[in-house]
Design a protein around this motif. Structure first.
Motif, mmCIF file in Angstrom:
data_model
loop_
_atom_site.group_PDB
_atom_site.id
_atom_site.type_symbol
_atom_site.label_atom_id
_atom_site.label_comp_id
_atom_site.label_asym_id
_atom_site.label_seq_id
_atom_site.Cartn_x
_atom_site.Cartn_y
_atom_site.Cartn_z
ATOM 1 N N LEU A 10 0.840 -1.193 0.000
ATOM 2 C CA LEU A 10 0.000 0.000 0.000
ATOM 3 C C LEU A 10 0.873 1.240 0.000
ATOM 4 O O LEU A 10 1.937 1.273 0.611
ATOM 5 N N PRO A 11 0.436 2.309 -0.697
ATOM 6 C CA PRO A 11 1.231 3.540 -0.706
ATOM 7 C C PRO A 11 1.254 4.171 0.674
ATOM 8 O O PRO A 11 0.317 4.040 1.453
ATOM 9 N N VAL A 12 2.349 4.830 0.973
ATOM 10 C CA VAL A 12 2.493 5.531 2.249
ATOM 11 C C VAL A 12 2.193 7.006 1.986
ATOM 12 O O VAL A 12 2.813 7.624 1.123
ATOM 13 N N TYR A 13 1.232 7.546 2.688
ATOM 14 C CA TYR A 13 0.871 8.944 2.525
ATOM 15 C C TYR A 13 1.530 9.754 3.624
ATOM 16 O O TYR A 13 1.478 9.382 4.793
ATOM 17 N N ILE A 14 2.145 10.838 3.228
ATOM 18 C CA ILE A 14 2.766 11.713 4.212
ATOM 19 C C ILE A 14 2.067 13.061 4.156
ATOM 20 O O ILE A 14 1.579 13.478 3.112
ATOM 21 N N GLN A 15 2.008 13.717 5.274
ATOM 22 C CA GLN A 15 1.405 15.041 5.351
ATOM 23 C C GLN A 15 2.499 16.082 5.185
ATOM 24 O O GLN A 15 3.390 16.174 6.002
ATOM 25 N N TRP A 16 2.439 16.831 4.110
ATOM 26 C CA TRP A 16 3.423 17.876 3.858
ATOM 27 C C TRP A 16 3.090 19.106 4.685
ATOM 28 O O TRP A 16 1.963 19.606 4.625
ATOM 29 N N PRO A 17 4.066 19.635 5.419
ATOM 30 C CA PRO A 17 3.840 20.915 6.103
ATOM 31 C C PRO A 17 3.643 22.021 5.058
ATOM 32 O O PRO A 17 4.214 21.965 3.963
ATOM 33 N N ARG A 55 14.976 20.005 2.279
ATOM 34 C CA ARG A 55 15.640 19.441 3.465
ATOM 35 C C ARG A 55 16.565 20.459 4.126
ATOM 36 O O ARG A 55 16.690 20.483 5.345
ATOM 37 N N ASN A 56 17.215 21.300 3.327
ATOM 38 C CA ASN A 56 18.134 22.296 3.881
ATOM 39 C C ASN A 56 17.423 23.445 4.589
ATOM 40 O O ASN A 56 18.033 24.143 5.390
ATOM 41 N N ASN A 57 16.142 23.644 4.270
ATOM 42 C CA ASN A 57 15.423 24.791 4.815
ATOM 43 C C ASN A 57 14.274 24.439 5.751
ATOM 44 O O ASN A 57 13.639 25.339 6.292
ATOM 45 N N HIS A 58 13.998 23.161 5.911
ATOM 46 C CA HIS A 58 12.865 22.738 6.735
ATOM 47 C C HIS A 58 13.239 21.478 7.514
ATOM 48 O O HIS A 58 14.173 20.765 7.138
ATOM 49 N N ILE A 59 12.477 21.202 8.530
ATOM 50 C CA ILE A 59 12.662 19.952 9.281
ATOM 51 C C ILE A 59 12.193 18.769 8.438
ATOM 52 O O ILE A 59 12.701 17.670 8.552
ATOM 53 N N PHE A 60 11.233 19.005 7.575
ATOM 54 C CA PHE A 60 10.662 17.978 6.711
ATOM 55 C C PHE A 60 11.736 17.437 5.767
ATOM 56 O O PHE A 60 12.527 18.190 5.221
ATOM 57 N N PRO A 62 11.766 15.284 2.574
ATOM 58 C CA PRO A 62 11.202 14.500 1.462
ATOM 59 C C PRO A 62 12.271 13.945 0.535
ATOM 60 O O PRO A 62 13.376 14.466 0.439
ATOM 61 N N THR A 63 11.903 12.877 -0.148
ATOM 62 C CA THR A 63 12.752 12.310 -1.196
ATOM 63 C C THR A 63 12.390 12.995 -2.520
ATOM 64 O O THR A 63 11.375 13.696 -2.613
ATOM 65 N N ARG A 64 13.194 12.754 -3.546
ATOM 66 C CA ARG A 64 12.876 13.326 -4.865
ATOM 67 C C ARG A 64 11.535 12.785 -5.369
ATOM 68 O O ARG A 64 10.745 13.508 -5.959
ATOM 69 N N LYS A 65 11.280 11.506 -5.106
ATOM 70 C CA LYS A 65 10.017 10.899 -5.538
ATOM 71 C C LYS A 65 8.830 11.547 -4.819
ATOM 72 O O LYS A 65 7.803 11.836 -5.438
ATOM 73 N N GLN A 66 8.972 11.786 -3.526
ATOM 74 C CA GLN A 66 7.897 12.437 -2.778
ATOM 75 C C GLN A 66 7.659 13.859 -3.287
ATOM 76 O O GLN A 66 6.517 14.310 -3.358
ATOM 77 N N CYS A 67 8.726 14.548 -3.656
ATOM 78 C CA CYS A 67 8.580 15.897 -4.219
ATOM 79 C C CYS A 67 7.822 15.850 -5.535
ATOM 80 O O CYS A 67 6.907 16.646 -5.765
ATOM 81 N N ARG A 68 8.192 14.937 -6.405
ATOM 82 C CA ARG A 68 7.522 14.803 -7.699
ATOM 83 C C ARG A 68 6.040 14.452 -7.500
ATOM 84 O O ARG A 68 5.158 15.031 -8.142
#
Length: 123
Positions: A10-17, A55-60, A62-68
């Protein structure tokens, strides 16, 4: 005996700030000229750069795939809200809005990503 993970596929859903999603939009806008001139299969470097910026500007983190995937969800949400606002004259399927659909509608309203791709012969 090992327990079976029935949710393994199953896909993993993340909550983006909100601040990370806004950075994603801003960085994609900055990279847009490169997105229009880089072949689709070579765009991983661009997505890596965007993920690194977040990643450099936030605690969050994400991977490149999550960004896309988030970028595609933001575009889809914007287009869905546009259909709802305009009473969906084409009759496309619509869905319930998410918080990010509404929150980032104005940020995406210039539709900067709709610039036509420039196809390169030797890239």
């Amino acid at each position: 005996m090992a327990a079976l993970n029935l949710n393994a596929n199953l896909p993993v859903y993340i909550q983006w700030p909100d601040d990370a999603a806004l950075t994603l939009i801003q960085r994609h806008r900055a990279y847009q000229p490169l997105f229009t001139t880089t072949r689709l299969h070579n765009q991983n470097q661009l997505w890596r750069g965007i993920a690194r910026d977040i990643r450099n500007n936030h605690i969050f983190r994400p991977t490149r795939k999550q960004c896309r995937e988030k970028w595609n969800a933001l575009k889809s949400g914007y287009e869905n809200l546009e259909r709802l606002i305009n009473r969906n004259p084409e009759g496309y399927p619509t869905r319930t809005l998410t918080l990010h659909d509404e929150r980032f509608h104005q940020e995406l309203s210039d539709e900067f990503w709709r610039v036509e791709r420039k196809y390169l012969l030797f890239n």
